[in-house]
Motif scaffolding. Structure first.
Motif, mmCIF file in Angstrom:
data_model
loop_
_atom_site.group_PDB
_atom_site.id
_atom_site.type_symbol
_atom_site.label_atom_id
_atom_site.label_comp_id
_atom_site.label_asym_id
_atom_site.label_seq_id
_atom_site.Cartn_x
_atom_site.Cartn_y
_atom_site.Cartn_z
ATOM 1 N N GLY A 60 -4.110 -0.591 8.226
ATOM 2 C CA GLY A 60 -3.390 -0.225 9.635
ATOM 3 C C GLY A 60 -1.692 -0.471 9.131
ATOM 4 N N ILE A 61 -0.852 0.127 9.806
ATOM 5 C CA ILE A 61 0.695 0.019 9.615
ATOM 6 C C ILE A 61 1.315 -0.270 10.743
ATOM 7 C CG2 ILE A 61 2.558 1.319 8.544
ATOM 8 C CD1 ILE A 61 0.564 3.302 7.240
ATOM 9 N N SER A 62 1.947 -1.247 10.765
ATOM 10 C CA SER A 62 2.692 -1.747 12.044
ATOM 11 C C SER A 62 4.268 -2.175 11.576
ATOM 12 C CB SER A 62 2.314 -2.662 12.677
ATOM 13 O OG SER A 62 1.963 -3.879 11.852
ATOM 14 N N ASP B 174 -13.088 -11.999 2.909
ATOM 15 C CA ASP B 174 -13.897 -11.269 4.097
ATOM 16 C C ASP B 174 -13.629 -9.846 4.136
ATOM 17 O OD1 ASP B 174 -11.143 -11.368 4.285
ATOM 18 O OD2 ASP B 174 -10.902 -12.315 6.382
ATOM 19 N N GLY B 175 -12.975 -9.286 2.817
ATOM 20 C CA GLY B 175 -12.802 -7.844 2.760
ATOM 21 C C GLY B 175 -11.613 -7.590 3.358
ATOM 22 N N ARG B 176 -10.579 -8.384 3.886
ATOM 23 C CA ARG B 176 -9.535 -8.081 4.440
ATOM 24 C C ARG B 176 -8.101 -8.368 3.721
ATOM 25 N NH1 ARG B 176 -10.277 -6.953 9.870
ATOM 26 N NH2 ARG B 176 -12.326 -7.728 10.575
ATOM 27 N N PHE B 177 -6.950 -7.752 4.000
ATOM 28 C CA PHE B 177 -5.876 -8.232 3.258
ATOM 29 C C PHE B 177 -4.537 -7.895 4.182
ATOM 30 C CE2 PHE B 177 -6.059 -3.503 2.437
ATOM 31 C CZ PHE B 177 -4.750 -3.175 2.722
ATOM 32 N N ARG B 178 -3.537 -8.322 4.150
ATOM 33 C CA ARG B 178 -2.314 -8.310 4.694
ATOM 34 C C ARG B 178 -1.043 -8.438 3.783
ATOM 35 N NH1 ARG B 178 -0.076 -9.652 10.342
ATOM 36 N NH2 ARG B 178 2.079 -10.526 10.005
ATOM 37 N N THR C 293 -2.031 -3.981 6.874
ATOM 38 C CA THR C 293 -3.356 -4.562 6.889
ATOM 39 C C THR C 293 -4.437 -3.778 6.853
ATOM 40 O OG1 THR C 293 -3.510 -4.350 9.160
ATOM 41 C CG2 THR C 293 -2.516 -6.242 8.547
ATOM 42 N N GLY C 294 -5.427 -4.127 6.207
ATOM 43 C CA GLY C 294 -6.746 -3.509 5.925
ATOM 44 C C GLY C 294 -8.089 -4.163 5.641
ATOM 45 N N ARG C 295 -8.915 -3.306 5.630
ATOM 46 C CA ARG C 295 -10.276 -3.997 5.535
ATOM 47 C C ARG C 295 -11.321 -2.974 4.620
ATOM 48 N NH1 ARG C 295 -14.194 -7.538 7.556
ATOM 49 N NH2 ARG C 295 -16.174 -6.796 7.619
ATOM 50 N N ASP D 255 1.936 12.412 6.218
ATOM 51 C CA ASP D 255 2.391 13.688 6.563
ATOM 52 C C ASP D 255 4.103 13.868 6.924
ATOM 53 O OD1 ASP D 255 -0.037 14.791 6.883
ATOM 54 O OD2 ASP D 255 -0.454 14.893 8.968
ATOM 55 N N CYS D 256 4.703 12.811 7.699
ATOM 56 C CA CYS D 256 6.007 12.847 7.970
ATOM 57 C C CYS D 256 6.521 11.570 7.885
ATOM 58 C CB CYS D 256 6.353 13.389 9.348
ATOM 59 S SG CYS D 256 5.927 14.953 9.503
ATOM 60 N N ALA D 257 6.170 10.818 6.813
ATOM 61 C CA ALA D 257 6.552 9.486 6.391
ATOM 62 C C ALA D 257 6.311 9.236 5.026
ATOM 63 C CB ALA D 257 6.006 8.420 7.484
ATOM 64 N N HIS D 258 6.911 8.085 4.504
ATOM 65 C CA HIS D 258 6.412 7.438 3.290
ATOM 66 C C HIS D 258 6.643 5.881 3.472
ATOM 67 C CE1 HIS D 258 10.707 7.927 2.753
ATOM 68 N NE2 HIS D 258 10.791 6.983 2.231
ATOM 69 N N GLY D 259 5.848 5.224 2.470
ATOM 70 C CA GLY D 259 5.779 3.731 2.436
ATOM 71 C C GLY D 259 5.898 3.265 1.299
ATOM 72 N N ALA D 260 6.040 1.858 1.169
ATOM 73 C CA ALA D 260 6.036 1.132 -0.121
ATOM 74 C C ALA D 260 5.301 -0.328 0.007
ATOM 75 C CB ALA D 260 7.161 1.141 -0.796
ATOM 76 N N ILE D 261 4.807 -0.756 -0.857
ATOM 77 C CA ILE D 261 4.256 -1.851 -0.753
ATOM 78 C C ILE D 261 4.577 -2.790 -1.953
ATOM 79 C CG2 ILE D 261 2.212 -3.565 -0.621
ATOM 80 C CD1 ILE D 261 0.797 -1.348 0.936
ATOM 81 N N ALA D 262 5.478 -3.699 -2.099
ATOM 82 C CA ALA D 262 6.040 -4.171 -3.223
ATOM 83 C C ALA D 262 5.531 -5.609 -3.568
ATOM 84 C CB ALA D 262 7.745 -4.308 -3.192
ATOM 85 N N GLU D 263 4.145 -5.829 -3.401
ATOM 86 C CA GLU D 263 3.555 -7.057 -3.956
ATOM 87 C C GLU D 263 2.015 -6.281 -4.317
ATOM 88 O OE1 GLU D 263 2.149 -10.014 -0.532
ATOM 89 O OE2 GLU D 263 3.929 -8.706 0.353
ATOM 90 N N PRO D 264 1.109 -7.350 -4.749
ATOM 91 C CA PRO D 264 -0.153 -7.124 -5.257
ATOM 92 C C PRO D 264 -0.983 -7.244 -3.970
ATOM 93 C CG PRO D 264 0.555 -8.765 -6.873
ATOM 94 C CD PRO D 264 1.709 -8.579 -5.714
ATOM 95 N N ILE D 265 -1.831 -6.217 -3.949
ATOM 96 C CA ILE D 265 -2.781 -6.091 -2.589
ATOM 97 C C ILE D 265 -4.234 -6.642 -3.066
ATOM 98 C CG2 ILE D 265 -4.167 -4.791 -0.991
ATOM 99 C CD1 ILE D 265 -2.019 -2.367 -1.586
#
Length: 134
Positions: A108-110, A67-71, A97-99, A52-62
Motif C-alpha cells: 500500500g502507498i499513501s 506478523d508479516g507486515r512492515f511500514r 505499508t505491506g504484508r 505506470d505514471c509514477a516512481h517512488g523510493a524507500i530509503a530505509e531497510p524494509i
C-alpha cells in the motif's frame, strides 16, 4: 557514579542497534518484485519503485515483522507525459505499508497526509508489467 567513558560507550552501542520497529524482523528479500503496473527493486538499504505514471523510493531497510507486515517511509512522485516542467514537484513524503505471504507482497502507498495512492500485489522474482505515461 557512572564514568563518562562508560556512558559514551553505552550511547554508541545504542546508536548501532536498529530502530524499535525493525527489531526481531526479517529483511525483505532483495531483488525484483513485480506485478500489474509496478516493479520494485529491493536492496539492503531500501527500494526503488517504478509505476505506470509514477516512481517512488524507500530509503530505509524494509524489515518484515513477525506478523508479516512492515511500514516504512519514502517518497512518491506522480509523472506525466512529456518533459518535466520548471517548479514541478519532485515527490512527496509517503508511507509504504505491506504484508508478505509466501512470495507475494501486498503493498500500500499513501502520502504522509493520509491520502491513499493505491494498493498493489507483487511477486518475488517477477518483472512488473508497466506502461509509462504517453
Amino acid at each position: 557514579m557512572i564514568q563518562p567513558a562508560c556512558l559514551a560507550a553505552a550511547f554508541f552501542l545504542l546508536s548501532l542497534s536498529p530502530p524499535a520497529h525493525n527489531r526481531g524482523g526479517t529483511p525483505l528479500a532483495e531483488g525484483v518484485w513485480g506485478g500489474a503496473h509496478i516493479q520494485m527493486t529491493v536492496e539492503s538499504q531500501g527500494a526503488m519503485l517504478e509505476l505506470d505514471c509514477a516512481h517512488g523510493a524507500i530509503a530505509e531497510p524494509i524489515v518484515i515483522g513477525k506478523d508479516g507486515r512492515f511500514r516504512v517511509s519514502g517518497t512518491y512522485a506522480p509523472e506525466h507525459a512529456g518533459p518535466a516542467r520548471d517548479g514541478e514537484e519532485k515527490g512527496r513524503p509517503a508511507i509504504y505499508t505491506g504484508r508478505l505471504e509466501g512470495e507475494t507482497l501486498t503493498l500500500g502507498i499513501s502520502y504522509e497526509s493520509g491520502e491513499d495512492v493505491d494498493t498493489f500485489e507483487l511477486v518475488r522474482g517477477r518483472s512488473g508489467r508497466i506502461t509509462k505515461c504517453l
